[in-house]
Design a protein around this motif. Sequence first.
Motif, PDB file in Angstrom:
ATOM      1  N   HIS A  45     -33.749  -4.647  25.408  1.00  0.00           N
ATOM      2  CA  HIS A  45     -33.281  -6.028  25.539  1.00  0.00           C
ATOM      3  C   HIS A  45     -32.214  -6.084  26.619  1.00  0.00           C
ATOM      4  O   HIS A  45     -31.041  -6.329  26.364  1.00  0.00           O
ATOM      5  CB  HIS A  45     -32.750  -6.554  24.211  1.00  0.00           C
ATOM      6  CG  HIS A  45     -33.816  -6.793  23.198  1.00  0.00           C
ATOM      7  ND1 HIS A  45     -34.672  -7.874  23.260  1.00  0.00           N
ATOM      8  CD2 HIS A  45     -34.188  -6.072  22.120  1.00  0.00           C
ATOM      9  CE1 HIS A  45     -35.521  -7.826  22.249  1.00  0.00           C
ATOM     10  NE2 HIS A  45     -35.244  -6.740  21.539  1.00  0.00           N
ATOM     11  N   GLU A  46     -32.622  -5.835  27.856  1.00  0.00           N
ATOM     12  CA  GLU A  46     -31.701  -5.899  28.983  1.00  0.00           C
ATOM     13  C   GLU A  46     -31.555  -7.345  29.442  1.00  0.00           C
ATOM     14  O   GLU A  46     -32.390  -8.214  29.150  1.00  0.00           O
ATOM     15  CB  GLU A  46     -32.223  -5.035  30.137  1.00  0.00           C
ATOM     16  CG  GLU A  46     -32.476  -3.574  29.767  1.00  0.00           C
ATOM     17  CD  GLU A  46     -31.205  -2.815  29.421  1.00  0.00           C
ATOM     18  OE1 GLU A  46     -30.097  -3.371  29.626  1.00  0.00           O
ATOM     19  OE2 GLU A  46     -31.306  -1.679  28.944  1.00  0.00           O
ATOM     20  N   THR A  47     -30.483  -7.612  30.178  1.00  0.00           N
ATOM     21  CA  THR A  47     -30.241  -8.934  30.741  1.00  0.00           C
ATOM     22  C   THR A  47     -29.855  -8.779  32.206  1.00  0.00           C
ATOM     23  O   THR A  47     -29.616  -7.663  32.680  1.00  0.00           O
ATOM     24  CB  THR A  47     -29.114  -9.660  29.991  1.00  0.00           C
ATOM     25  OG1 THR A  47     -27.905  -8.892  30.104  1.00  0.00           O
ATOM     26  CG2 THR A  47     -29.462  -9.843  28.526  1.00  0.00           C
ATOM     27  N   SER A  85     -27.293  -6.121  33.682  1.00  0.00           N
ATOM     28  CA  SER A  85     -27.241  -4.883  32.902  1.00  0.00           C
ATOM     29  C   SER A  85     -27.416  -3.684  33.818  1.00  0.00           C
ATOM     30  O   SER A  85     -28.197  -3.723  34.776  1.00  0.00           O
ATOM     31  CB  SER A  85     -28.338  -4.873  31.828  1.00  0.00           C
ATOM     32  OG  SER A  85     -28.104  -5.850  30.852  1.00  0.00           O
ATOM     33  N   ARG A  86     -26.697  -2.609  33.507  1.00  0.00           N
ATOM     34  CA  ARG A  86     -26.769  -1.385  34.293  1.00  0.00           C
ATOM     35  C   ARG A  86     -27.496  -0.312  33.486  1.00  0.00           C
ATOM     36  O   ARG A  86     -27.238  -0.138  32.297  1.00  0.00           O
ATOM     37  CB  ARG A  86     -25.366  -0.906  34.655  1.00  0.00           C
ATOM     38  CG  ARG A  86     -24.626  -1.850  35.576  1.00  0.00           C
ATOM     39  CD  ARG A  86     -23.141  -1.548  35.599  1.00  0.00           C
ATOM     40  NE  ARG A  86     -22.866  -0.224  36.141  1.00  0.00           N
ATOM     41  CZ  ARG A  86     -22.777   0.062  37.436  1.00  0.00           C
ATOM     42  NH1 ARG A  86     -22.927  -0.900  38.320  1.00  0.00           N
ATOM     43  NH2 ARG A  86     -22.508   1.278  37.857  1.00  0.00           N
ATOM     44  N   ILE A  87     -28.403   0.395  34.154  1.00  0.00           N
ATOM     45  CA  ILE A  87     -29.125   1.490  33.510  1.00  0.00           C
ATOM     46  C   ILE A  87     -28.963   2.748  34.364  1.00  0.00           C
ATOM     47  O   ILE A  87     -28.825   2.673  35.592  1.00  0.00           O
ATOM     48  CB  ILE A  87     -30.621   1.161  33.322  1.00  0.00           C
ATOM     49  CG1 ILE A  87     -31.266   0.794  34.664  1.00  0.00           C
ATOM     50  CG2 ILE A  87     -30.793   0.030  32.321  1.00  0.00           C
ATOM     51  CD1 ILE A  87     -32.772   0.564  34.578  1.00  0.00           C
ATOM     52  N   HIS A  99     -26.575   4.352  39.116  1.00  0.00           N
ATOM     53  CA  HIS A  99     -27.179   3.410  38.185  1.00  0.00           C
ATOM     54  C   HIS A  99     -28.093   2.450  38.930  1.00  0.00           C
ATOM     55  O   HIS A  99     -28.143   2.452  40.163  1.00  0.00           O
ATOM     56  CB  HIS A  99     -26.097   2.615  37.438  1.00  0.00           C
ATOM     57  CG  HIS A  99     -25.269   3.427  36.509  1.00  0.00           C
ATOM     58  ND1 HIS A  99     -24.236   4.239  36.962  1.00  0.00           N
ATOM     59  CD2 HIS A  99     -25.307   3.573  35.159  1.00  0.00           C
ATOM     60  CE1 HIS A  99     -23.677   4.849  35.915  1.00  0.00           C
ATOM     61  NE2 HIS A  99     -24.301   4.465  34.826  1.00  0.00           N
ATOM     62  N   VAL A 140     -29.140  -1.877  38.641  1.00  0.00           N
ATOM     63  CA  VAL A 140     -28.692  -3.125  38.045  1.00  0.00           C
ATOM     64  C   VAL A 140     -29.856  -4.118  38.012  1.00  0.00           C
ATOM     65  O   VAL A 140     -30.573  -4.275  39.006  1.00  0.00           O
ATOM     66  CB  VAL A 140     -27.513  -3.723  38.851  1.00  0.00           C
ATOM     67  CG1 VAL A 140     -27.083  -5.056  38.257  1.00  0.00           C
ATOM     68  CG2 VAL A 140     -26.345  -2.746  38.884  1.00  0.00           C
ATOM     69  N   TYR A 141     -30.028  -4.781  36.878  1.00  0.00           N
ATOM     70  CA  TYR A 141     -31.071  -5.786  36.741  1.00  0.00           C
ATOM     71  C   TYR A 141     -30.693  -7.042  37.532  1.00  0.00           C
ATOM     72  O   TYR A 141     -29.690  -7.690  37.247  1.00  0.00           O
ATOM     73  CB  TYR A 141     -31.255  -6.168  35.276  1.00  0.00           C
ATOM     74  CG  TYR A 141     -32.186  -5.265  34.504  1.00  0.00           C
ATOM     75  CD1 TYR A 141     -33.512  -5.634  34.267  1.00  0.00           C
ATOM     76  CD2 TYR A 141     -31.748  -4.042  34.004  1.00  0.00           C
ATOM     77  CE1 TYR A 141     -34.370  -4.812  33.561  1.00  0.00           C
ATOM     78  CE2 TYR A 141     -32.597  -3.210  33.294  1.00  0.00           C
ATOM     79  CZ  TYR A 141     -33.908  -3.605  33.077  1.00  0.00           C
ATOM     80  OH  TYR A 141     -34.757  -2.785  32.377  1.00  0.00           O
ATOM     81  N   GLU A 176     -18.435  -4.853  33.053  1.00  0.00           N
ATOM     82  CA  GLU A 176     -19.839  -5.237  32.882  1.00  0.00           C
ATOM     83  C   GLU A 176     -19.886  -6.546  32.105  1.00  0.00           C
ATOM     84  O   GLU A 176     -19.799  -6.572  30.888  1.00  0.00           O
ATOM     85  CB  GLU A 176     -20.606  -4.144  32.156  1.00  0.00           C
ATOM     86  CG  GLU A 176     -20.681  -2.838  32.941  1.00  0.00           C
ATOM     87  CD  GLU A 176     -21.577  -1.831  32.266  1.00  0.00           C
ATOM     88  OE1 GLU A 176     -22.378  -2.242  31.415  1.00  0.00           O
ATOM     89  OE2 GLU A 176     -21.472  -0.640  32.585  1.00  0.00           O
ATOM     90  N   GLY A 177     -20.013  -7.639  32.821  1.00  0.00           N
ATOM     91  CA  GLY A 177     -20.056  -8.941  32.187  1.00  0.00           C
ATOM     92  C   GLY A 177     -18.757  -9.689  32.378  1.00  0.00           C
ATOM     93  O   GLY A 177     -17.671  -9.111  32.440  1.00  0.00           O
TER      94      GLY A 177
END
Length: 324
Positions: A146-148, A151-153, A130, A132-133, A39-40
């Motif tokens: 504070h997602e970017t 980001s995975r939720i 999940h 993803v944004y 992630e990233g």
Amino acid sequence: MGRRSERLSKQGMLASDLAGEGDVIQVVSRAFDVLRCFEGHEARLGNLEISNRCGLPRSTVSRLTHTLTRMGQLVYLPRDQKYRIGPSAVAMSTSMMRGLQLRNLIRLRLQDVAEQLPGTVGFVIPDRFHLVYLEFARADNALGLHETIGSRIAMASTAAGHAYTAALDDDVGDALLIEMERETPEAAKLLRPRLEDNRRFLREHGYVVACGLWSPHINGLAVPLWSPQYQTFVVVTIGLLSAMYDEKRLHKEVAPRLLDLGAAVGSLLEGGDGELFNNRLERKALPVPNHHNKMIKTEDTNELEAGARRPRSARSVRARDGRR
């Protein structure tokens, strides 16, 4: 359209495909599981950490990371004895994102709402269990989430996930839940008791709320939309501090704005392949509110006429064109 294409259109990602069954080659599925662990761009992981994250045997992970490194998808760092995302993966993702010019327009729509509400407004796409944004916006005074981008939720503990699963055809949503119970049973326990109520509320009102699931301090509201580009549902969502926005205030003040946002983004998605995205990026006003407790959907046209759109009733994924 052949049977294979029809099956894939039904939900974008079949539950059986996610499990590596049918005609999906398991090793390919597992390779993507490994890549999802990063992630990233700066993430550095060893084989043991990857094994723990994706639930694969360490020996399997070792073979996969070796192959992915040879392909340039990963890079091995001898000093750390860890891996990070490689140049081929970065180049591939960058090339794909460059073609999504509609994201620029969507970001402007999200920012319009973020300037009115002190929360994080997002545009997310599903990825297994999940979301993803792809885009987000927040006001300078926003508190809480504070997602970017990237980001995975989790589906099971967020309003966006509950909206997405509620929008799917019942059989598709049930199959996804069964797979979730096999792989992440604790997450499935959050979703299962709420799924039927979410489906009913979505049919009647066009959105879904989730209060205090991800955090007792965060309440969320989300609107699912059918995306012709991705052949699945995407979601516009917002997270706000529960101390400021209780459930009653979500329904009264936040829902109308998110439904308007859904109408605007839906119009952009519907026209995503037209000339608009080849020669101009404009900022247009949000559509005039027109709430009749219906789910926002888009019509089959390439014109961007957000002001003339009417909220449409909920349609779940179907074979061939993904609608009903």
